[in-house]
Design a protein around this motif. Structure first.
Motif, short mmCIF file in Angstrom:
data_model
loop_
_atom_site.label_atom_id
_atom_site.label_comp_id
_atom_site.label_asym_id
_atom_site.label_seq_id
_atom_site.Cartn_x
_atom_site.Cartn_y
_atom_site.Cartn_z
N ILE A 103 19.80 27.78 5.12
CA ILE A 103 20.69 26.99 5.96
C ILE A 103 20.32 25.52 5.79
CG2 ILE A 103 21.55 26.63 8.29
CD1 ILE A 103 20.53 29.43 8.99
N PRO A 142 20.79 21.88 6.92
CA PRO A 142 21.40 21.15 8.05
C PRO A 142 22.45 20.16 7.53
CG PRO A 142 18.98 20.96 8.08
CD PRO A 142 19.35 21.60 6.78
N ASP A 191 24.77 17.66 11.98
CA ASP A 191 23.75 18.43 12.70
C ASP A 191 22.56 17.55 13.06
OD1 ASP A 191 24.95 20.96 12.62
OD2 ASP A 191 23.93 21.55 10.75
N LEU A 192 22.08 16.84 12.05
CA LEU A 192 20.88 16.03 12.25
C LEU A 192 21.13 14.86 13.18
CD1 LEU A 192 19.43 15.88 8.63
CD2 LEU A 192 18.58 17.24 10.54
N LYS A 244 22.68 14.77 19.19
CA LYS A 244 21.57 15.08 20.09
C LYS A 244 21.71 16.43 20.73
CE LYS A 244 20.05 10.50 21.24
NZ LYS A 244 19.83 9.50 22.26
N LEU A 248 22.78 20.83 20.14
CA LEU A 248 22.89 21.93 19.18
C LEU A 248 24.36 22.25 18.92
CD1 LEU A 248 20.15 24.44 20.43
CD2 LEU A 248 20.07 22.93 18.43
N TYR A 272 17.64 17.15 2.43
CA TYR A 272 16.41 17.55 3.09
C TYR A 272 15.30 17.71 2.06
CZ TYR A 272 13.44 19.86 6.56
OH TYR A 272 12.42 20.16 7.43
N LEU A 291 8.08 21.06 6.89
CA LEU A 291 8.70 22.26 7.47
C LEU A 291 9.79 22.75 6.53
CD1 LEU A 291 8.85 24.17 10.03
CD2 LEU A 291 10.95 22.91 10.54
N GLN A 305 15.29 27.14 6.88
CA GLN A 305 15.41 28.52 7.36
C GLN A 305 16.20 29.38 6.37
OE1 GLN A 305 17.76 30.46 11.08
NE2 GLN A 305 16.49 28.73 11.56
N ARG A 349 17.57 34.99 10.62
CA ARG A 349 18.25 35.31 11.88
C ARG A 349 18.57 36.81 11.96
NH1 ARG A 349 21.50 32.08 15.62
NH2 ARG A 349 20.75 30.34 14.36
N ASP A 378 18.60 28.05 16.02
CA ASP A 378 19.60 26.99 15.86
C ASP A 378 18.93 25.63 15.67
OD1 ASP A 378 21.73 28.71 16.13
OD2 ASP A 378 22.02 28.32 18.28
N THR A 379 17.86 25.43 16.42
CA THR A 379 17.16 24.14 16.33
C THR A 379 16.55 23.98 14.94
OG1 THR A 379 16.62 24.34 18.67
CG2 THR A 379 15.43 22.68 17.42
N TRP A 380 15.85 24.99 14.51
CA TRP A 380 15.24 24.95 13.17
C TRP A 380 16.33 24.78 12.10
CZ3 TRP A 380 12.75 29.96 10.73
CH2 TRP A 380 12.24 29.67 9.46
N ALA A 381 17.41 25.54 12.25
CA ALA A 381 18.47 25.50 11.22
C ALA A 381 19.17 24.16 11.18
CB ALA A 381 19.48 26.61 11.48
N SER A 382 19.38 23.56 12.33
CA SER A 382 20.23 22.37 12.33
C SER A 382 19.47 21.06 12.40
CB SER A 382 21.25 22.44 13.48
OG SER A 382 20.58 22.38 14.71
N LYS A 383 18.20 21.13 12.78
CA LYS A 383 17.42 19.88 12.90
C LYS A 383 16.25 19.83 11.92
CE LYS A 383 19.89 18.96 16.56
NZ LYS A 383 21.06 18.05 16.42
N GLY A 384 15.89 20.94 11.33
CA GLY A 384 14.74 20.94 10.43
C GLY A 384 13.53 20.34 11.12
N VAL A 385 12.82 19.51 10.40
CA VAL A 385 11.56 18.97 10.89
C VAL A 385 11.73 18.08 12.13
CG1 VAL A 385 11.58 16.91 9.43
CG2 VAL A 385 9.38 17.99 9.98
N TYR A 386 12.93 17.58 12.37
CA TYR A 386 13.16 16.77 13.58
C TYR A 386 12.91 17.58 14.86
CZ TYR A 386 15.63 13.30 10.63
OH TYR A 386 15.98 12.38 9.69
N HIS A 403 10.46 18.96 15.74
CA HIS A 403 9.11 18.71 16.26
C HIS A 403 9.09 17.67 17.37
CE1 HIS A 403 6.46 21.23 13.92
NE2 HIS A 403 7.04 20.87 12.80
N LYS A 423 12.26 15.51 18.38
CA LYS A 423 13.49 15.02 19.01
C LYS A 423 13.98 15.95 20.11
CE LYS A 423 15.17 12.08 15.39
NZ LYS A 423 16.28 11.58 14.61
N ILE A 481 16.53 17.75 22.62
CA ILE A 481 17.91 18.16 22.40
C ILE A 481 18.57 18.31 23.76
CG2 ILE A 481 19.36 20.02 21.48
CD1 ILE A 481 17.19 20.46 19.36
N TRP A 518 9.03 20.84 19.54
CA TRP A 518 7.92 21.72 19.17
C TRP A 518 6.55 21.12 19.36
CZ3 TRP A 518 10.97 22.49 14.05
CH2 TRP A 518 12.14 23.22 14.32
#
Ligand SMILES: Cc1ncc(COP(=O)(O)O)c(C=O)c1O
Ligand SMILES: Cc1ncc(COP(=O)(O)O)c(C=O)c1O
Lengths: 468, 468
Positions: free
Chosen positions: A26, A28, A32-33, A36, A38, A53, A59, A62, A67, B75-83, B85, B87, B89, B97
């Motif tokens: 997946i 992002p 998405d990024l 603020k 989901l 990315y 990190l 995913q 999932r 969803d957080t991991w998928a859409s924000k990646g390392v952010y 940690h 940022k 939401i 994280w």
């Protein structure tokens, strides 16, 4: 074709035999990024434009399967309760929980170049480092020093320091820090490392180094360094946080004593996910119990911190309280592992097992070379303009690096550069005060990602220089 | 009303002020448990008849929220990646994280009766036990023994044994095992425990006991035992695997030195989920760095195995490698924690925080008393017939037990009894050769569950006796 052209990147992607793996992750989107929340905000355009990315060294992204697998794990727990521990389920690819750890070691062993019995998926990186030192670092009057880098990852530094204190040793004289010969160049040549080993050889118990250095991206010659240190009677452990899933490893053949790693970087198992541990088979042997005149003597094995999960399965629910270590790395396990985490590991390995570290490395060499070439072009361009904004600190020799390039910015530019990159939907990772790390992960990154990064980086540098 | 009647159970449920909590959990249906697949088989009738799950002492049921929370994590991991940690939401209740561990300690601290700063959610139970012993067990010539039960959970036994060996101590003379005074009765009275403490008081460094004994279900008088042992200069640690989320605890007020627990039993966080750790505030202090003539002296704190996650947040990404322990239990953390696991902990605590351990205990006392009463009736009935099939080994005094009753079957009945119970959709837990453990968890179990269990158990005993 001009390597600076978008067409070149496109063509490289088209020729990439591993390009289909990207669809198993997946990525992002830029939207998405940026948002603020989901939830999708349908008023935005370009919702689906993928971000760039390049942060898998921090990190990993995913896998799409994760999932599905985690939902299956939740379904199992919800519908089977405690039976999930031992009852196989016909329509699930996940092992009963009492075997989840065994289920992943074979595929993980391939990634680190080990026998299955030499690998355990357990605990976390620094925790495993402690467990390994508790088993392998037995200081004596003759040998008590630990050699590590002066710029080791903080956690490794703390771990070593606290182990030395634990044994009542003086940290200043027992902790040998390898510093680079010159302040300007953080790269540690093999020659330099061997010379430090020589200096302390007869007093050193343990050498601990990273496979790939987190800051510089340097890939160490694990084979030669291990052999050399061992020839001096030193035990050798490796921190593979940045190496596993990044470069091919041959831990067994290199005769490494132990190694530890995490699974949240190039292994794509999610933040803080369970760690890994390698113990060479010669250290994991368990001799059978000798039957002597007074009955059975206990089995012989390397002393370790023990827990029930390291004891044979038949002993775990017995009421005899007799520790019977599983031969191999599994005998160093402590507790029953997080099934949620191992489920993520399973999902990740099901991607990795479709290829090999050798194939991934082939692509990785090309991707990182392409990144280096574009950055070299940009340097030239900047030198011809208002001056170079950055230099690359990672070794230029591809054999001495993994996926990542680390770039040292001129002082004062970092914040502005990172802000610009973020605005352009480019994710890389910073190390204050002045370093950014760019890591094209061969499983999901494309040549177009590298192209997009360099384009955004060029603009980011211009902007940063203009305002500084 | 006859307590043996179904109506009585029903009425008790109707009067139960906590009955609505059951709906916040996923109760496996009987069909769920019986089929070998995850998928529903629509040809079956009675698909939705709930099972009787009395096994929360082994694996707690899944809170309905857990799936929602884990999806949000994904969803957080998928859409924000390392952010993810750092940022926050807006539409997620989950912490960034880098703060997930802090986010759960306050609610967990309430469950164990501690200050927030005394609790860390980290690692796994046996691992935390090792970490605590590495920090608290410092054998000297005068004091080197560890006192624990002879029938400790195997993992605790192995952990203690290996710690003693680690210090070069002779296990036979250093590991003091509290055995019950009589072979027929596995209960350890406080008096008996104190007498063993007395016997070894001046040579003992550490006392390690379980809050609730896994096999017998006995609840120990943690307050008195802690105070007594400490008055003899002994450090006191508790394994709360079976106590946390089961009985009210006051670790701070009881002045306990350290405690460890898991979250997969009464805490309902899923198989192998992350553990917990209590360090009394007096052991977690970090004195400020003294500024001496030669610059700053290092801060003073209890020595421990160190990792970056135990170091102040500002130090974690600094390149200085100076360990600055977080005051309190958090300073004993080693690695960045599994976010998947802590997300499950968050989901679980969001159920617990709607009530209190005191309220839960009120219900639990009634539920377990009801179970005991029905079992007493059954014993009478059996004695009047072909003879009693079982006896209860858990103390009859409610103050000396938690939710669980352990029942000792006559030899040879266990397999048949367990098979019958399973056929009737009743889940309890066995300890070979002859014990079954029945644990009505006050959060999700009902009086009807207890009624159903005893009905099924009556039949199971009849069947087992007939064929034996
Ligand atoms: C009383 C007790 N102590 C220790 C353990 C070991 O737990 P872990 O595998 O999480 O270390 C258990 C597991 O069930 C237990 O019940
Ligand atoms: C090289 C290296 N070592 C150790 C660690 C610490 O990892 P953990 O928190 O999983 O122990 C990291 C984390 O990023 C790392 O990059």
């Amino acid at each position: 074709m001009d390597i600076n052209s978008r067409e070149h990147a496109k063509q490289q992607d088209e020729q990439d035999p591993l390009r289909h793996f990207r669809r198993q992750f997946i990525i992002p989107s830029q939207a998405d990024l940026a948002r603020k929340t989901l939830k999708h905000d349908t008023n935005h355009h370009n919702q689906n434009e993928e971000s760039t990315y390049l942060c898998g060294n921090s990190l990993g992204l995913q896998p799409a399967h994760t999932r599905t697998y985690l939902e299956r794990y939740l379904d199992t727990w919800a519908s089977k309760g405690v039976y999930g521990h031992f009852k196989p389920i016909d329509d699930s690819n996940l092992a009963p929980w009492m075997n989840v750890d065994d289920d992943v070691v074979e595929d993980m062993a391939k990634i680190v170049g080990a026998k299955s019995s030499e690998v355990a998926i357990m605990q976390t990186l620094t925790m495993n480092l402690h467990l390994m030192m508790l088993a392998f670092f037995k200081p004596t009057k003759q040998r008590w020093k630990i050699i590590l880098e002066g710029k080791a990852f903080p956690s490794d530094h703390y771990a070593v320091e606290s182990q030395l204190r634990h044994h009542g040793l003086d940290v200043d004289e027992s902790m040998i820090l390898i510093e680079p010969p010159s302040k300007d160049n953080p790269i540690l040549s093999t020659e330099h490392i061997l010379s430090i080993i020589d200096e302390h050889a007869s007093e050193t118990a343990l050498l601990l180094l990273p496979g790939v250095q987190f800051y510089t991206g340097q890939l160490f010659d694990m084979n030669s360094i291990t052999a050399y240190a061992q020839s001096k009677g030193i035990t050798v452990g490796w921190d593979l946080a940045h190496a596993v899933g990044n470069v091919p490893l041959q831990l067994h053949d290199w005769n490494v004593d132990f190694a530890v790693w995490c699974t949240y970087k190039y292994m794509n198992c999610g933040p803080g996910s369970i760690g890994g541990c390698f113990v060479h088979e010669r250290h994991g042997r368990v001799s059978p119990r000798a039957v002597g005149a007074d009955g059975e003597d206990p089995a012989e094995y390397r002393p370790r911190m023990a827990g029930w999960w390291g004891s044979s399965k038949s002993s775990r629910f017995a009421m005899t309280n007799r520790f019977e270590p599983i031969p191999g790395a599994a005998g160093f396990q402590i507790s029953n592992p997080s099934v949620a985490d191992i489920t993520s590991v399973r999902a990740s390995l099901d991607v990795f097992k479709q290829t090999s570290m050798e194939e991934l490395r082939q692509k990785s060499l090309k991707l990182t070379q392409y990144l280096e070439d574009l950055l070299a072009g940009l340097t030239l361009e900047q030198e011809n303009g208002s001056g170079a904004c950055f230099s690359t600190i990672t070794p230029a020799d591809p054999a001495q690096r993994g996926a990542q390039l680390s770039v040292l910015l001129k002082p004062g530019l970092l914040d502005s550069v990172m802000d610009s990159l973020e605005e352009d939907g480019v994710v890389v990772d910073e190390r204050r005060p002045d370093v950014i790390r760019i890591a094209p992960a061969p499983l999901y990154n494309s040549f177009m990602d590298v192209f997009n990064f360099v384009r955004a980086f060029r603009q980011a540098c211009e902007k940063a220089t203009a305002i500084s």
